[in-house]
Scaffold this motif. Structure first.
Motif, PDB file in Angstrom:
ATOM      1  N   PHE A  25     105.841  35.630 -60.173  1.00  0.00           N
ATOM      2  CA  PHE A  25     107.196  35.872 -59.690  1.00  0.00           C
ATOM      3  C   PHE A  25     107.740  37.203 -60.217  1.00  0.00           C
ATOM      4  CE2 PHE A  25     111.813  35.517 -60.310  1.00  0.00           C
ATOM      5  CZ  PHE A  25     112.218  35.299 -58.996  1.00  0.00           C
ATOM      6  N   SER A  26     107.587  37.425 -61.527  1.00  0.00           N
ATOM      7  CA  SER A  26     108.065  38.686 -62.107  1.00  0.00           C
ATOM      8  C   SER A  26     107.288  39.872 -61.562  1.00  0.00           C
ATOM      9  CB  SER A  26     107.969  38.636 -63.633  1.00  0.00           C
ATOM     10  OG  SER A  26     106.626  38.478 -64.057  1.00  0.00           O
ATOM     11  N   ASP A  27     105.977  39.711 -61.388  1.00  0.00           N
ATOM     12  CA  ASP A  27     105.164  40.803 -60.839  1.00  0.00           C
ATOM     13  C   ASP A  27     105.565  41.131 -59.402  1.00  0.00           C
ATOM     14  OD1 ASP A  27     103.786  41.045 -63.173  1.00  0.00           O
ATOM     15  OD2 ASP A  27     101.991  39.999 -62.503  1.00  0.00           O
ATOM     16  N   THR A  28     105.856  40.107 -58.609  1.00  0.00           N
ATOM     17  CA  THR A  28     106.229  40.326 -57.212  1.00  0.00           C
ATOM     18  C   THR A  28     107.579  41.030 -57.105  1.00  0.00           C
ATOM     19  OG1 THR A  28     105.000  38.326 -56.598  1.00  0.00           O
ATOM     20  CG2 THR A  28     106.558  39.197 -54.990  1.00  0.00           C
ATOM     21  N   VAL A  29     108.545  40.588 -57.915  1.00  0.00           N
ATOM     22  CA  VAL A  29     109.856  41.242 -57.914  1.00  0.00           C
ATOM     23  C   VAL A  29     109.724  42.694 -58.369  1.00  0.00           C
ATOM     24  CG1 VAL A  29     112.169  41.228 -58.927  1.00  0.00           C
ATOM     25  CG2 VAL A  29     111.083  39.083 -58.265  1.00  0.00           C
ATOM     26  N   LEU A  30     108.893  42.922 -59.392  1.00  0.00           N
ATOM     27  CA  LEU A  30     108.692  44.281 -59.881  1.00  0.00           C
ATOM     28  C   LEU A  30     108.038  45.156 -58.819  1.00  0.00           C
ATOM     29  CD1 LEU A  30     108.753  46.365 -62.168  1.00  0.00           C
ATOM     30  CD2 LEU A  30     106.547  45.479 -62.926  1.00  0.00           C
ATOM     31  N   LEU A  31     107.047  44.616 -58.115  1.00  0.00           N
ATOM     32  CA  LEU A  31     106.399  45.373 -57.039  1.00  0.00           C
ATOM     33  C   LEU A  31     107.407  45.746 -55.950  1.00  0.00           C
ATOM     34  CD1 LEU A  31     102.906  43.734 -56.391  1.00  0.00           C
ATOM     35  CD2 LEU A  31     103.370  46.098 -57.010  1.00  0.00           C
ATOM     36  N   ALA A  32     108.251  44.797 -55.579  1.00  0.00           N
ATOM     37  CA  ALA A  32     109.235  45.062 -54.525  1.00  0.00           C
ATOM     38  C   ALA A  32     110.244  46.118 -54.973  1.00  0.00           C
ATOM     39  CB  ALA A  32     109.950  43.766 -54.150  1.00  0.00           C
ATOM     40  N   LEU A  33     110.759  46.000 -56.193  1.00  0.00           N
ATOM     41  CA  LEU A  33     111.724  46.976 -56.694  1.00  0.00           C
ATOM     42  C   LEU A  33     111.092  48.354 -56.854  1.00  0.00           C
ATOM     43  CD1 LEU A  33     113.602  44.871 -59.411  1.00  0.00           C
ATOM     44  CD2 LEU A  33     114.542  45.715 -57.255  1.00  0.00           C
ATOM     45  N   SER A  34     109.872  48.390 -57.375  1.00  0.00           N
ATOM     46  CA  SER A  34     109.186  49.675 -57.568  1.00  0.00           C
ATOM     47  C   SER A  34     108.910  50.357 -56.243  1.00  0.00           C
ATOM     48  CB  SER A  34     107.874  49.464 -58.334  1.00  0.00           C
ATOM     49  OG  SER A  34     108.109  48.895 -59.604  1.00  0.00           O
ATOM     50  N   GLN A  35     108.510  49.560 -55.240  1.00  0.00           N
ATOM     51  CA  GLN A  35     108.250  50.143 -53.929  1.00  0.00           C
ATOM     52  C   GLN A  35     109.533  50.653 -53.292  1.00  0.00           C
ATOM     53  OE1 GLN A  35     105.417  50.844 -52.925  1.00  0.00           O
ATOM     54  NE2 GLN A  35     105.685  51.411 -50.789  1.00  0.00           N
ATOM     55  N   LEU A  36     110.642  49.931 -53.479  1.00  0.00           N
ATOM     56  CA  LEU A  36     111.929  50.384 -52.965  1.00  0.00           C
ATOM     57  C   LEU A  36     112.345  51.704 -53.605  1.00  0.00           C
ATOM     58  CD1 LEU A  36     114.577  49.983 -51.388  1.00  0.00           C
ATOM     59  CD2 LEU A  36     115.390  48.585 -53.304  1.00  0.00           C
ATOM     60  N   MET A  37     112.207  51.796 -54.934  1.00  0.00           N
ATOM     61  CA  MET A  37     112.570  53.029 -55.631  1.00  0.00           C
ATOM     62  C   MET A  37     111.626  54.170 -55.262  1.00  0.00           C
ATOM     63  SD  MET A  37     113.540  51.365 -59.342  1.00  0.00           S
ATOM     64  CE  MET A  37     113.912  52.955 -60.087  1.00  0.00           C
ATOM     65  N   TYR A  38     110.359  53.856 -54.993  1.00  0.00           N
ATOM     66  CA  TYR A  38     109.405  54.894 -54.599  1.00  0.00           C
ATOM     67  C   TYR A  38     109.761  55.445 -53.218  1.00  0.00           C
ATOM     68  CZ  TYR A  38     105.007  57.209 -53.485  1.00  0.00           C
ATOM     69  OH  TYR A  38     104.058  58.125 -53.120  1.00  0.00           O
ATOM     70  N   ILE A  60     108.743  40.994 -68.529  1.00  0.00           N
ATOM     71  CA  ILE A  60     108.391  39.576 -68.446  1.00  0.00           C
ATOM     72  C   ILE A  60     106.872  39.397 -68.460  1.00  0.00           C
ATOM     73  CG2 ILE A  60     108.482  37.530 -66.967  1.00  0.00           C
ATOM     74  CD1 ILE A  60     111.098  38.120 -68.351  1.00  0.00           C
ATOM     75  N   SER A  61     106.160  40.290 -67.773  1.00  0.00           N
ATOM     76  CA  SER A  61     104.708  40.134 -67.606  1.00  0.00           C
ATOM     77  C   SER A  61     103.941  40.107 -68.930  1.00  0.00           C
ATOM     78  CB  SER A  61     104.173  41.238 -66.696  1.00  0.00           C
ATOM     79  OG  SER A  61     104.706  41.116 -65.405  1.00  0.00           O
ATOM     80  N   PRO A  62     104.075  41.117 -69.810  1.00  0.00           N
ATOM     81  CA  PRO A  62     103.298  41.066 -71.049  1.00  0.00           C
ATOM     82  C   PRO A  62     103.660  39.882 -71.931  1.00  0.00           C
ATOM     83  CG  PRO A  62     104.882  42.870 -71.107  1.00  0.00           C
ATOM     84  CD  PRO A  62     104.858  42.360 -69.713  1.00  0.00           C
ATOM     85  N   LEU A  63     104.933  39.502 -71.962  1.00  0.00           N
ATOM     86  CA  LEU A  63     105.330  38.358 -72.781  1.00  0.00           C
ATOM     87  C   LEU A  63     104.778  37.051 -72.225  1.00  0.00           C
ATOM     88  CD1 LEU A  63     109.044  39.311 -73.575  1.00  0.00           C
ATOM     89  CD2 LEU A  63     107.012  39.686 -74.980  1.00  0.00           C
ATOM     90  N   THR A  64     104.766  36.921 -70.900  1.00  0.00           N
ATOM     91  CA  THR A  64     104.190  35.723 -70.279  1.00  0.00           C
ATOM     92  C   THR A  64     102.687  35.669 -70.509  1.00  0.00           C
ATOM     93  OG1 THR A  64     105.913  35.790 -68.572  1.00  0.00           O
ATOM     94  CG2 THR A  64     103.996  34.423 -68.133  1.00  0.00           C
ATOM     95  N   LEU A  65     102.024  36.808 -70.460  1.00  0.00           N
ATOM     96  CA  LEU A  65     100.589  36.851 -70.743  1.00  0.00           C
ATOM     97  C   LEU A  65     100.294  36.400 -72.170  1.00  0.00           C
ATOM     98  CD1 LEU A  65      99.530  40.172 -68.988  1.00  0.00           C
ATOM     99  CD2 LEU A  65      98.717  37.875 -68.431  1.00  0.00           C
ATOM    100  N   VAL A  66     101.153  36.749 -73.097  1.00  0.00           N
ATOM    101  CA  VAL A  66     100.978  36.302 -74.484  1.00  0.00           C
ATOM    102  C   VAL A  66     101.056  34.783 -74.559  1.00  0.00           C
ATOM    103  CG1 VAL A  66     102.017  36.310 -76.780  1.00  0.00           C
ATOM    104  CG2 VAL A  66     101.798  38.447 -75.513  1.00  0.00           C
ATOM    105  N   VAL A  67     102.034  34.198 -73.878  1.00  0.00           N
ATOM    106  CA  VAL A  67     102.174  32.733 -73.880  1.00  0.00           C
ATOM    107  C   VAL A  67     100.966  32.077 -73.220  1.00  0.00           C
ATOM    108  CG1 VAL A  67     103.604  30.799 -73.107  1.00  0.00           C
ATOM    109  CG2 VAL A  67     104.688  32.906 -73.870  1.00  0.00           C
ATOM    110  N   MET A  68     100.459  32.658 -72.142  1.00  0.00           N
ATOM    111  CA  MET A  68      99.290  32.106 -71.462  1.00  0.00           C
ATOM    112  C   MET A  68      98.048  32.167 -72.343  1.00  0.00           C
ATOM    113  SD  MET A  68      99.916  33.655 -67.620  1.00  0.00           S
ATOM    114  CE  MET A  68      98.547  32.791 -66.867  1.00  0.00           C
TER     115      MET A  68
END
Length: 347
Positions: free
Chosen positions: A101-114, A141-149
Protein backbone atom coordinates in the motif's frame (compact mmCIF):
# COMPACT_ATOMS: atom_id res chain seq x y z
CA UNK A 1 14.66 37.59 -15.37
CA UNK A 2 12.80 35.36 -12.91
CA UNK A 3 16.10 34.17 -11.40
CA UNK A 4 17.21 37.76 -10.86
CA UNK A 5 13.88 38.59 -9.25
CA UNK A 6 14.17 35.51 -7.02
CA UNK A 7 17.70 36.43 -5.98
CA UNK A 8 16.59 39.96 -5.03
CA UNK A 9 13.86 38.48 -2.88
CA UNK A 10 16.33 36.15 -1.19
CA UNK A 11 18.69 39.06 -0.44
CA UNK A 12 15.81 40.99 1.05
CA UNK A 13 14.83 38.01 3.18
CA UNK A 14 18.41 37.57 4.31
CA UNK A 15 18.61 41.18 5.39
CA UNK A 16 15.39 40.78 7.41
CA UNK A 17 16.29 37.53 9.19
CA UNK A 18 17.97 37.68 12.56
CA UNK A 19 20.46 34.86 12.06
CA UNK A 20 23.10 34.80 9.37
CA UNK A 21 23.32 31.04 9.02
CA UNK A 22 19.74 30.85 7.69
CA UNK A 23 20.63 33.42 5.07
CA UNK A 24 23.79 31.63 4.04
CA UNK A 25 22.04 28.29 3.76
CA UNK A 26 19.12 29.67 1.77
CA UNK A 27 21.26 31.58 -0.70
CA UNK A 28 23.78 28.77 -1.03
CA UNK A 29 21.10 26.12 -1.63
CA UNK A 30 19.13 28.31 -4.02
CA UNK A 31 22.23 29.25 -5.96
CA UNK A 32 23.14 25.58 -6.34
CA UNK A 33 19.74 24.64 -7.69
CA UNK A 34 19.41 27.68 -9.93
CA UNK A 35 22.91 27.18 -11.29
CA UNK A 36 21.90 23.69 -12.38
CA UNK A 37 18.71 25.03 -13.98
CA UNK A 38 20.12 28.02 -15.91
CA UNK A 39 20.39 27.56 -19.69
CA UNK A 40 21.46 29.63 -22.64
CA UNK A 41 18.23 30.64 -24.42
CA UNK A 42 19.42 33.33 -26.82
CA UNK A 43 20.86 31.19 -29.62
CA UNK A 44 18.54 28.17 -29.55
CA UNK A 45 17.14 27.33 -32.97
CA UNK A 46 13.72 25.84 -33.66
CA UNK A 47 15.37 22.54 -34.58
CA UNK A 48 17.19 22.37 -31.25
CA UNK A 49 13.95 23.10 -29.42
CA UNK A 50 12.23 20.28 -31.31
CA UNK A 51 15.03 17.83 -30.55
CA UNK A 52 14.96 18.80 -26.89
CA UNK A 53 11.19 18.36 -26.71
CA UNK A 54 11.35 15.00 -28.51
CA UNK A 55 14.09 13.80 -26.19
CA UNK A 56 12.09 14.83 -23.14
CA UNK A 57 8.96 13.05 -24.40
CA UNK A 58 10.85 9.82 -25.21
CA UNK A 59 12.77 9.84 -21.94
CA UNK A 60 9.67 10.51 -19.83
CA UNK A 61 7.72 7.81 -21.69
CA UNK A 62 10.44 5.21 -21.05
CA UNK A 63 10.33 6.09 -17.36
CA UNK A 64 6.57 6.40 -17.05
CA UNK A 65 5.61 3.13 -18.74
CA UNK A 66 7.26 0.75 -16.22
CA UNK A 67 5.97 2.88 -13.37
CA UNK A 68 2.40 2.62 -14.66
CA UNK A 69 2.85 -1.11 -15.27
CA UNK A 70 3.90 -1.77 -11.69
CA UNK A 71 1.17 0.52 -10.39
CA UNK A 72 -1.25 -1.83 -12.12
CA UNK A 73 0.50 -4.96 -10.78
CA UNK A 74 0.63 -3.54 -7.25
CA UNK A 75 -3.08 -2.69 -7.47
CA UNK A 76 -3.90 -6.26 -8.49
CA UNK A 77 -1.65 -7.54 -5.71
CA UNK A 78 -3.46 -5.39 -3.14
CA UNK A 79 -6.80 -6.70 -4.37
CA UNK A 80 -5.45 -10.26 -4.22
CA UNK A 81 -4.38 -9.90 -0.59
CA UNK A 82 -7.90 -8.77 0.33
CA UNK A 83 -9.72 -11.38 -1.74
CA UNK A 84 -9.30 -14.35 0.62
CA UNK A 85 -9.69 -14.72 4.38
CA UNK A 86 -6.44 -16.69 4.56
CA UNK A 87 -4.52 -13.61 3.43
CA UNK A 88 -6.48 -11.20 5.65
CA UNK A 89 -5.86 -13.30 8.76
CA UNK A 90 -2.17 -14.18 8.23
CA UNK A 91 0.30 -11.77 9.81
CA UNK A 92 2.94 -11.89 7.09
CA UNK A 93 0.36 -11.07 4.42
CA UNK A 94 -1.05 -8.24 6.55
CA UNK A 95 2.46 -6.77 6.70
CA UNK A 96 2.87 -7.34 2.97
CA UNK A 97 -0.38 -5.47 2.32
CA UNK A 98 0.89 -2.51 4.37
CA UNK A 99 4.19 -2.55 2.46
CA UNK A 100 2.47 -2.72 -0.94
CA UNK A 101 0.00 0.00 0.00
CA UNK A 102 2.75 2.46 0.94
CA UNK A 103 4.78 1.52 -2.14
CA UNK A 104 1.78 2.02 -4.43
CA UNK A 105 0.93 5.43 -2.96
CA UNK A 106 4.58 6.44 -3.23
CA UNK A 107 4.73 5.32 -6.87
CA UNK A 108 1.59 7.31 -7.70
CA UNK A 109 2.81 10.47 -5.93
CA UNK A 110 6.30 10.20 -7.44
CA UNK A 111 4.90 9.73 -10.92
CA UNK A 112 2.60 12.74 -10.45
CA UNK A 113 5.51 14.92 -9.31
CA UNK A 114 7.66 13.62 -12.18
CA UNK A 115 4.98 14.54 -14.74
CA UNK A 116 4.70 18.00 -13.16
CA UNK A 117 8.48 18.41 -13.45
CA UNK A 118 8.56 17.26 -17.09
CA UNK A 119 5.68 19.58 -18.03
CA UNK A 120 7.29 22.42 -16.04
CA UNK A 121 4.19 22.83 -13.86
CA UNK A 122 5.27 25.03 -10.95
CA UNK A 123 2.85 24.76 -8.00
CA UNK A 124 2.65 26.98 -4.95
CA UNK A 125 4.67 26.22 -1.83
CA UNK A 126 1.63 24.87 0.13
CA UNK A 127 0.67 22.45 -2.68
CA UNK A 128 4.26 21.28 -3.11
CA UNK A 129 4.60 20.93 0.66
CA UNK A 130 1.59 18.61 0.88
CA UNK A 131 2.82 16.46 -2.03
CA UNK A 132 6.38 16.19 -0.75
CA UNK A 133 5.38 15.41 2.84
CA UNK A 134 2.96 12.69 1.73
CA UNK A 135 5.71 11.36 -0.50
CA UNK A 136 8.14 11.42 2.41
CA UNK A 137 5.67 9.66 4.72
CA UNK A 138 5.06 6.74 2.37
CA UNK A 139 8.76 6.58 1.53
CA UNK A 140 9.63 5.95 5.18
CA UNK A 141 6.92 3.33 5.73
CA UNK A 142 8.64 0.80 3.43
CA UNK A 143 11.99 0.32 5.24
CA UNK A 144 10.31 0.21 8.65
CA UNK A 145 7.75 -2.35 7.45
CA UNK A 146 10.56 -4.44 5.97
CA UNK A 147 12.25 -4.45 9.37
CA UNK A 148 9.07 -5.77 11.00
CA UNK A 149 8.70 -8.42 8.29
CA UNK A 150 12.27 -9.58 8.83
CA UNK A 151 11.68 -9.84 12.57
CA UNK A 152 8.56 -11.91 11.88
CA UNK A 153 10.57 -14.36 9.79
CA UNK A 154 13.24 -14.48 12.50
CA UNK A 155 10.67 -15.43 15.14
CA UNK A 156 9.10 -18.01 12.81
CA UNK A 157 12.43 -19.83 12.34
CA UNK A 158 14.16 -19.33 15.68
CA UNK A 159 11.10 -19.60 17.94
CA UNK A 160 8.63 -21.77 16.00
CA UNK A 161 6.75 -22.94 19.10
CA UNK A 162 6.16 -19.38 20.30
CA UNK A 163 5.49 -17.88 16.88
CA UNK A 164 1.71 -18.23 17.13
CA UNK A 165 1.63 -16.45 20.50
CA UNK A 166 4.09 -13.67 19.62
CA UNK A 167 3.07 -12.94 16.03
CA UNK A 168 -0.68 -12.42 16.31
CA UNK A 169 -3.03 -10.31 14.23
CA UNK A 170 -3.40 -7.90 17.14
CA UNK A 171 0.37 -7.53 17.64
CA UNK A 172 0.82 -7.10 13.90
CA UNK A 173 -1.76 -4.32 13.86
CA UNK A 174 0.03 -2.63 16.77
CA UNK A 175 3.36 -2.86 14.91
CA UNK A 176 1.81 -1.28 11.80
CA UNK A 177 0.32 1.54 13.88
CA UNK A 178 3.72 2.18 15.50
CA UNK A 179 5.38 2.30 12.06
CA UNK A 180 2.86 4.84 10.76
CA UNK A 181 2.99 6.89 13.97
CA UNK A 182 6.80 7.02 13.94
CA UNK A 183 6.87 8.08 10.29
CA UNK A 184 4.09 10.62 10.83
CA UNK A 185 5.97 12.13 13.77
CA UNK A 186 9.02 12.65 11.57
CA UNK A 187 6.91 14.35 8.88
CA UNK A 188 5.25 16.52 11.54
CA UNK A 189 8.66 17.69 12.74
CA UNK A 190 9.63 18.50 9.15
CA UNK A 191 6.44 20.53 8.72
CA UNK A 192 7.13 22.46 11.94
CA UNK A 193 10.64 23.28 10.74
CA UNK A 194 9.25 24.31 7.36
CA UNK A 195 6.69 26.67 8.91
CA UNK A 196 9.48 28.62 10.60
CA UNK A 197 10.46 30.04 7.22
CA UNK A 198 9.10 33.61 6.77
CA UNK A 199 6.74 32.92 3.85
CA UNK A 200 4.84 36.13 4.58
CA UNK A 201 7.87 38.13 3.38
CA UNK A 202 7.81 36.51 -0.05
CA UNK A 203 6.08 38.54 -2.78
CA UNK A 204 4.37 35.36 -3.99
CA UNK A 205 3.95 31.75 -2.85
CA UNK A 206 4.44 30.60 -6.44
CA UNK A 207 7.54 28.42 -6.76
CA UNK A 208 10.25 29.36 -9.24
CA UNK A 209 11.55 25.80 -9.63
CA UNK A 210 10.07 22.30 -9.92
CA UNK A 211 8.38 20.72 -6.93
CA UNK A 212 10.75 18.35 -5.13
CA UNK A 213 11.53 17.35 -1.58
CA UNK A 214 14.85 19.22 -1.67
CA UNK A 215 12.95 22.40 -2.58
CA UNK A 216 11.37 22.25 0.88
CA UNK A 217 14.76 22.57 2.62
CA UNK A 218 14.19 26.26 3.23
CA UNK A 219 15.91 26.30 6.63
CA UNK A 220 19.32 24.90 7.61
CA UNK A 221 17.81 22.93 10.49
CA UNK A 222 15.62 21.00 8.03
CA UNK A 223 18.68 19.70 6.21
CA UNK A 224 20.47 18.82 9.46
CA UNK A 225 17.44 17.02 10.87
CA UNK A 226 16.85 15.11 7.63
CA UNK A 227 20.42 13.85 7.58
CA UNK A 228 20.29 12.86 11.26
CA UNK A 229 16.99 11.00 10.86
CA UNK A 230 18.16 9.27 7.67
CA UNK A 231 21.35 8.12 9.37
CA UNK A 232 19.41 6.81 12.37
CA UNK A 233 16.96 4.83 10.23
CA UNK A 234 19.72 3.55 7.96
CA UNK A 235 21.85 2.23 10.84
CA UNK A 236 18.96 0.88 12.95
CA UNK A 237 17.22 -0.91 10.09
CA UNK A 238 20.45 -2.28 8.66
CA UNK A 239 21.60 -3.68 12.02
CA UNK A 240 18.19 -5.23 12.75
CA UNK A 241 17.88 -6.99 9.40
CA UNK A 242 21.51 -8.16 9.45
CA UNK A 243 21.12 -9.60 12.95
CA UNK A 244 17.90 -11.34 11.88
CA UNK A 245 19.67 -12.85 8.89
CA UNK A 246 22.58 -14.07 11.02
CA UNK A 247 20.14 -15.52 13.57
CA UNK A 248 18.31 -17.46 10.86
CA UNK A 249 21.62 -18.78 9.45
CA UNK A 250 22.66 -19.98 12.90
CA UNK A 251 19.26 -21.57 13.46
CA UNK A 252 19.47 -23.32 10.08
CA UNK A 253 22.46 -25.31 11.32
CA UNK A 254 20.59 -26.56 14.36
CA UNK A 255 19.32 -30.12 14.24
CA UNK A 256 15.95 -29.17 15.73
CA UNK A 257 15.15 -26.63 13.02
CA UNK A 258 13.17 -27.36 9.89
CA UNK A 259 15.87 -27.11 7.21
CA UNK A 260 13.51 -26.31 4.34
CA UNK A 261 11.73 -23.57 6.29
CA UNK A 262 15.01 -22.07 7.51
CA UNK A 263 16.48 -22.09 3.98
CA UNK A 264 13.40 -20.37 2.56
CA UNK A 265 13.39 -17.81 5.37
CA UNK A 266 17.09 -17.13 4.81
CA UNK A 267 16.54 -16.45 1.11
CA UNK A 268 13.57 -14.21 1.92
CA UNK A 269 15.62 -12.25 4.44
CA UNK A 270 18.44 -11.88 1.93
CA UNK A 271 16.01 -10.44 -0.62
CA UNK A 272 14.59 -8.16 2.06
CA UNK A 273 18.10 -6.99 2.88
CA UNK A 274 18.69 -6.00 -0.75
CA UNK A 275 15.26 -4.39 -0.91
CA UNK A 276 15.91 -2.55 2.34
CA UNK A 277 19.22 -1.26 1.04
CA UNK A 278 17.53 0.17 -2.06
CA UNK A 279 14.70 1.64 0.03
CA UNK A 280 17.13 3.28 2.43
CA UNK A 281 18.99 4.74 -0.53
CA UNK A 282 15.75 6.51 -1.46
CA UNK A 283 15.87 8.30 1.90
CA UNK A 284 19.28 9.64 0.83
CA UNK A 285 17.91 10.79 -2.52
CA UNK A 286 17.62 14.41 -1.39
CA UNK A 287 21.26 14.65 -0.34
CA UNK A 288 22.38 13.06 -3.61
CA UNK A 289 20.33 15.49 -5.71
CA UNK A 290 21.70 18.48 -3.80
CA UNK A 291 25.28 17.33 -4.40
CA UNK A 292 24.55 16.75 -8.11
CA UNK A 293 22.86 20.13 -8.58
CA UNK A 294 26.26 21.77 -9.14
CA UNK A 295 26.58 20.03 -12.52
CA UNK A 296 26.67 22.88 -15.08
CA UNK A 297 25.12 20.91 -17.95
CA UNK A 298 21.34 21.07 -17.50
CA UNK A 299 20.59 18.07 -19.75
CA UNK A 300 23.19 15.89 -18.00
CA UNK A 301 21.78 16.81 -14.60
CA UNK A 302 18.21 15.97 -15.71
CA UNK A 303 19.28 12.60 -17.14
CA UNK A 304 21.20 11.67 -13.99
CA UNK A 305 18.30 12.73 -11.78
CA UNK A 306 15.85 10.69 -13.89
CA UNK A 307 18.13 7.65 -13.72
CA UNK A 308 18.30 7.94 -9.95
CA UNK A 309 14.52 8.25 -9.90
CA UNK A 310 14.17 4.91 -11.71
CA UNK A 311 16.70 2.91 -9.69
CA UNK A 312 16.09 4.49 -6.27
CA UNK A 313 12.35 5.14 -6.34
CA UNK A 314 10.72 2.82 -8.87
CA UNK A 315 12.84 -0.33 -8.60
CA UNK A 316 12.54 -0.90 -4.80
CA UNK A 317 8.76 -0.38 -4.98
CA UNK A 318 8.45 -3.09 -7.63
CA UNK A 319 10.41 -5.78 -5.83
CA UNK A 320 7.68 -6.58 -3.29
CA UNK A 321 5.27 -7.73 -5.99
CA UNK A 322 8.00 -9.74 -7.69
CA UNK A 323 9.33 -11.35 -4.50
CA UNK A 324 5.96 -12.44 -3.15
CA UNK A 325 4.00 -12.63 -6.37
CA UNK A 326 6.44 -15.06 -8.00
CA UNK A 327 8.05 -16.86 -5.03
CA UNK A 328 5.11 -17.34 -2.68
CA UNK A 329 3.23 -20.46 -3.74
CA UNK A 330 0.09 -19.32 -1.92
CA UNK A 331 -0.11 -15.88 -3.49
CA UNK A 332 1.16 -16.76 -6.96
CA UNK A 333 -1.84 -18.74 -8.33
CA UNK A 334 -4.36 -16.20 -7.02
CA UNK A 335 -2.34 -13.29 -8.42
CA UNK A 336 -2.00 -14.96 -11.82
CA UNK A 337 -5.73 -15.67 -11.79
CA UNK A 338 -6.57 -11.98 -11.44
CA UNK A 339 -3.77 -10.78 -13.73
CA UNK A 340 -5.08 -13.07 -16.47
CA UNK A 341 -8.61 -11.69 -16.17
CA UNK A 342 -9.93 -14.68 -14.18
CA UNK A 343 -9.31 -17.25 -16.89
CA UNK A 344 -10.37 -20.77 -15.79
CA UNK A 345 -6.89 -22.05 -16.63
CA UNK A 346 -5.43 -20.09 -13.68
CA UNK A 347 -8.24 -20.76 -11.23
Amino acid sequence: MSHCFSNRNQRKLCSDTSTGDKCIFRVKFSSKMSYGNQTQTLNITAEQQYVGLLERVVFSTLIGMPCCLFLFINGIMLFTLRSKAAFRETCRYILLYNLLFSDTVLLALSQLMYIMAVCRILPTYPVCGVLTMLNRLTNEISPLTLVVMCMERYVAVCYPLRHATIITVRNTAVAIIVVWAFSSLNVLIQVILLLKFPFEKLPSLQMTDICAYVAMFLMPMSDIYDKAYTGFVFVSAGVTVTCSYIGVMVAARSASTDKASAHKARNTLLLHLVQLGLSLLSTMHSSIIISLSTIPQRILFVHIRSTFYVFIYILPRCLSSLIYGLRDQTVRPVLMYYLCCRLPKFQ
